[in-house]
Design an enzyme around this catalytic site. Structure first.
Site, PDB file in Angstrom:
ATOM      1  N   ALA A  60       0.796  -1.439   0.251  1.00  0.00           N
ATOM      2  CA  ALA A  60      -0.062   0.408   0.162  1.00  0.00           C
ATOM      3  C   ALA A  60       1.264   1.364  -0.104  1.00  0.00           C
ATOM      4  O   ALA A  60       1.831   1.555   0.853  1.00  0.00           O
ATOM      5  CB  ALA A  60      -0.938   0.334   0.612  1.00  0.00           C
ATOM      6  N   VAL A  86       4.203  -0.914   3.489  1.00  0.00           N
ATOM      7  CA  VAL A  86       4.015   0.307   3.371  1.00  0.00           C
ATOM      8  C   VAL A  86       5.062   0.872   2.056  1.00  0.00           C
ATOM      9  O   VAL A  86       6.420   0.582   2.248  1.00  0.00           O
ATOM     10  CB  VAL A  86       5.049   1.154   4.292  1.00  0.00           C
ATOM     11  CG1 VAL A  86       4.337   2.333   4.007  1.00  0.00           C
ATOM     12  CG2 VAL A  86       3.905   0.657   5.386  1.00  0.00           C
ATOM     13  N   LYS A  87       4.596   1.013   0.898  1.00  0.00           N
ATOM     14  CA  LYS A  87       5.465   1.651  -0.397  1.00  0.00           C
ATOM     15  C   LYS A  87       5.580   2.769  -0.199  1.00  0.00           C
ATOM     16  O   LYS A  87       5.064   3.733  -0.702  1.00  0.00           O
ATOM     17  CB  LYS A  87       4.126   0.893  -1.267  1.00  0.00           C
ATOM     18  CG  LYS A  87       5.351   0.669  -2.619  1.00  0.00           C
ATOM     19  CD  LYS A  87       3.638   0.519  -3.726  1.00  0.00           C
ATOM     20  CE  LYS A  87       4.552   0.167  -5.378  1.00  0.00           C
ATOM     21  NZ  LYS A  87       3.508  -0.392  -5.625  1.00  0.00           N
ATOM     22  N   VAL A  88       7.028   2.786  -0.572  1.00  0.00           N
ATOM     23  CA  VAL A  88       7.502   4.424  -0.112  1.00  0.00           C
ATOM     24  C   VAL A  88       8.866   4.495  -1.477  1.00  0.00           C
ATOM     25  O   VAL A  88       9.714   3.547  -1.385  1.00  0.00           O
ATOM     26  CB  VAL A  88       8.636   4.195   1.278  1.00  0.00           C
ATOM     27  CG1 VAL A  88       9.073   5.279   1.523  1.00  0.00           C
ATOM     28  CG2 VAL A  88       7.778   3.305   2.291  1.00  0.00           C
TER      29      VAL A  88
END
Length: 218
Positions: A60, A86-88
């Site tokens: 996400a 968590v997509k960064v």
């Protein structure tokens, strides 16, 4: 090799899950918009729906591009479900955020990676996954598969545990070549996964078996 599907389409995610080989899902704001999913509450609810379908990790993506914003969004996303990663983005504050999340035990996927140097920084910061976009490199006449090979060598040299998630996979040979090079994960459309099923000799052989069966039982 893990198979992730790169979409926000619930029907396609369900089809891939039913196939029995799906290990996770990657999404991004563009894929959400493609499905008509807009607004923070709707996006969050959609992530929850995806997590209810699949058994594996669901990436996400944060929208913020500053450290404080990414931390705030990332912590909120991580609380949604245990499967959320968590997509960064691969930017300076993104690396800082990945390090922060890593220290907090929050898993991350460093996205928009286009060089071995970027992948090295992501691994140093403790990213769970790093996503080199091989298809987009191919689009500008650069060898995306060579990047996978470079990252694999670097990670193996130093024992980094960060998983190489080959992203922007466009077709079957991308998957096969990434598997040969030792990518830990691939993510692409459902069509690229289903294309692995196909071979003309399989179709011919099956048609012959059925024809012979009918002859023997007529």
């Amino acid at each position: 090799m893990k198979f992730f599907i790169d979409t926000a389409n619930l029907q396609q995610i369900t089809e891939a899950q039913d196939l029995g080989v799906l290990d996770g899902v990657t999404t991004n704001p563009s894929l959400m918009a493609k499905e008509g999913i807009t607004g923070e509450d709707n996006i969050i609810n959609h992530y929850k729906k995806i997590c209810e379908i699949v058994d594996g990790d669901v990436s996400a993506e944060v929208i913020a591009t500053d450290f404080e914003g990414m931390v705030k969004e990332g912590e909120a996303l991580a609380k949604l479900h245990k499967q959320i990663v968590v997509k960064v983005p691969m930017i300076k504050d993104g690396i800082k955020a990945i390090k922060y999340f890593s220290d907090k035990g929050i898993r991350t996927n460093c996205t928009l990676v286009f060089s071995a140097g970027q992948a090295l920084l992501a691994a140093k910061a403790g990213a769970t996954y790093v996503s080199p976009f091989i298809g987009r490199l191919d689009d500008i006449s650069t060898d995306g598969l060579n990047l996978i090979a470079e990252i694999r060598m670097i990670y193996d040299n130093y024992g980094f545990e960060t998983q190489i998630l080959a992203a922007s996979v466009r077709h079957t040979m991308h998957i096969i070549d990434c598997a040969k090079l030792g990518a830990d994960v691939m993510t692409g459309p459902l069509s690229s996964i289903e294309s692995l099923l196909k071979h003309p000799l399989t179709d011919i052989g099956l048609a012959q078996f059925l024809a012979d069966y009918k002859k023997g039982n007529s």
